[in-house]
Design a protein around this motif. Sequence first.
Motif, PDB file in Angstrom:
ATOM      1  N   VAL A  37      65.060 -12.494  35.074  1.00 48.76           N
ATOM      2  CA  VAL A  37      65.034 -12.468  36.534  1.00 48.76           C
ATOM      3  C   VAL A  37      65.210 -11.025  36.998  1.00 48.76           C
ATOM      4  N   LYS A  38      64.390 -10.623  37.951  1.00 48.76           N
ATOM      5  CA  LYS A  38      64.392  -9.244  38.435  1.00 48.76           C
ATOM      6  C   LYS A  38      65.151  -9.142  39.760  1.00 48.76           C
ATOM      7  N   MET A  39      65.953  -8.102  39.908  1.00 51.40           N
ATOM      8  CA  MET A  39      66.645  -7.809  41.160  1.00 51.40           C
ATOM      9  C   MET A  39      65.732  -6.893  41.977  1.00 51.40           C
ATOM     10  N   ILE A  40      65.457  -7.283  43.231  1.00 49.41           N
ATOM     11  CA  ILE A  40      64.552  -6.484  44.060  1.00 49.41           C
ATOM     12  C   ILE A  40      65.244  -6.067  45.355  1.00 49.41           C
ATOM     13  N   GLY A  41      64.770  -4.996  45.913  1.00 45.72           N
ATOM     14  CA  GLY A  41      65.284  -4.501  47.189  1.00 45.72           C
ATOM     15  C   GLY A  41      64.571  -5.167  48.350  1.00 45.72           C
ATOM     16  N   ARG A  42      65.001  -4.821  49.549  1.00 47.47           N
ATOM     17  CA  ARG A  42      64.437  -5.450  50.743  1.00 47.47           C
ATOM     18  C   ARG A  42      62.980  -5.048  50.982  1.00 47.47           C
ATOM     19  N   GLY A  43      62.619  -3.815  50.637  1.00 41.84           N
ATOM     20  CA  GLY A  43      61.235  -3.383  50.798  1.00 41.84           C
ATOM     21  C   GLY A  43      60.283  -4.177  49.909  1.00 41.84           C
ATOM     22  N   GLU A  44      60.668  -4.341  48.659  1.00 37.28           N
ATOM     23  CA  GLU A  44      59.833  -5.117  47.735  1.00 37.28           C
ATOM     24  C   GLU A  44      59.793  -6.591  48.130  1.00 37.28           C
ATOM     25  N   ALA A  45      60.915  -7.114  48.619  1.00 37.64           N
ATOM     26  CA  ALA A  45      60.945  -8.504  49.077  1.00 37.64           C
ATOM     27  C   ALA A  45      59.995  -8.699  50.256  1.00 37.64           C
ATOM     28  N   THR A  46      60.011  -7.771  51.193  1.00 39.68           N
ATOM     29  CA  THR A  46      59.118  -7.841  52.347  1.00 39.68           C
ATOM     30  C   THR A  46      57.658  -7.802  51.895  1.00 39.68           C
ATOM     31  N   HIS A  47      57.372  -6.952  50.923  1.00 39.14           N
ATOM     32  CA  HIS A  47      56.013  -6.876  50.381  1.00 39.14           C
ATOM     33  C   HIS A  47      55.606  -8.205  49.748  1.00 39.14           C
ATOM     34  N   LEU A  48      56.486  -8.780  48.937  1.00 34.80           N
ATOM     35  CA  LEU A  48      56.174 -10.060  48.290  1.00 34.80           C
ATOM     36  C   LEU A  48      55.950 -11.175  49.317  1.00 34.80           C
ATOM     37  N   ILE A  49      56.776 -11.180  50.352  1.00 34.25           N
ATOM     38  CA  ILE A  49      56.645 -12.215  51.387  1.00 34.25           C
ATOM     39  C   ILE A  49      55.335 -12.051  52.152  1.00 34.25           C
ATOM     40  N   ASN A  50      55.014 -10.829  52.551  1.00 35.83           N
ATOM     41  CA  ASN A  50      53.844 -10.587  53.392  1.00 35.83           C
ATOM     42  C   ASN A  50      52.526 -10.553  52.628  1.00 35.83           C
ATOM     43  N   LYS A  51      52.516 -10.006  51.426  1.00 33.31           N
ATOM     44  CA  LYS A  51      51.265  -9.796  50.705  1.00 33.31           C
ATOM     45  C   LYS A  51      50.993 -10.824  49.609  1.00 33.31           C
ATOM     46  N   GLU A  52      52.050 -11.394  49.024  1.00 31.62           N
ATOM     47  CA  GLU A  52      51.855 -12.307  47.902  1.00 31.62           C
ATOM     48  C   GLU A  52      52.352 -13.717  48.201  1.00 31.62           C
ATOM     49  N   ASP A  53      52.654 -13.986  49.465  1.00 30.66           N
ATOM     50  CA  ASP A  53      53.062 -15.317  49.907  1.00 30.66           C
ATOM     51  C   ASP A  53      54.258 -15.862  49.124  1.00 30.66           C
ATOM     52  N   ALA A  54      55.251 -15.008  48.925  1.00 32.13           N
ATOM     53  CA  ALA A  54      56.450 -15.412  48.194  1.00 32.13           C
ATOM     54  C   ALA A  54      57.246 -16.454  48.978  1.00 32.13           C
ATOM     55  N   VAL A  55      57.948 -17.287  48.235  1.00 29.04           N
ATOM     56  CA  VAL A  55      58.814 -18.301  48.821  1.00 29.04           C
ATOM     57  C   VAL A  55      60.248 -17.795  48.735  1.00 29.04           C
ATOM     58  N   VAL A  56      60.952 -17.816  49.853  1.00 27.54           N
ATOM     59  CA  VAL A  56      62.352 -17.407  49.879  1.00 27.54           C
ATOM     60  C   VAL A  56      63.208 -18.653  49.752  1.00 27.54           C
ATOM     61  N   VAL A  57      64.076 -18.662  48.748  1.00 25.96           N
ATOM     62  CA  VAL A  57      64.977 -19.790  48.516  1.00 25.96           C
ATOM     63  C   VAL A  57      66.389 -19.323  48.835  1.00 25.96           C
TER      64      VAL A  57
END
Length: 143
Positions: A37-57
């Motif tokens: 499991v990878k620890m990510i920062g807020r910038g990378e999380a925002t990128h995943l949410i906006n560009k890769e349709d990530a699911v936030v749990v």
Amino acid sequence: MQDIMQFAGNHTILSLAWVVLLVLVILTTVKVMFSKVKMIGRGEATHLINKEDAVVVDVRGRDDYRKGHISNAVNVLAADIKKGSFGELEKFKSRPVIVVCATGTSAFESATQLKNAGFQRVCILKDGISGWSSDNLPLVRGK
């Protein structure tokens, strides 16, 4: 060096507590470094949410979730994940998953269990919701 030894001799309990905390920090750091499991920062999380349709749990309690959560986050209690009850998360196994807790410390176990259950890309948001809100990123209330 002699001062340190004298201090340790005079304050045994305090010195032992410091050593235990140091060992725990080292063990936690090593555990995270070798985790799937990878620890990510807020910038990378925002990128995943906006560009890769990530699911936030969001694994916090329902009351904390209602007080403020990331937009479109799914609230699944850590205890439910531990039991293997993923609910609506099953359909998101192929999408990136970002596990969020209050401070980024208690999400590790839930994220590891999701990874072991077959979720392909599982990440933990560093500093959790407290870090998210401290950067003045938007939170949704209610629900």
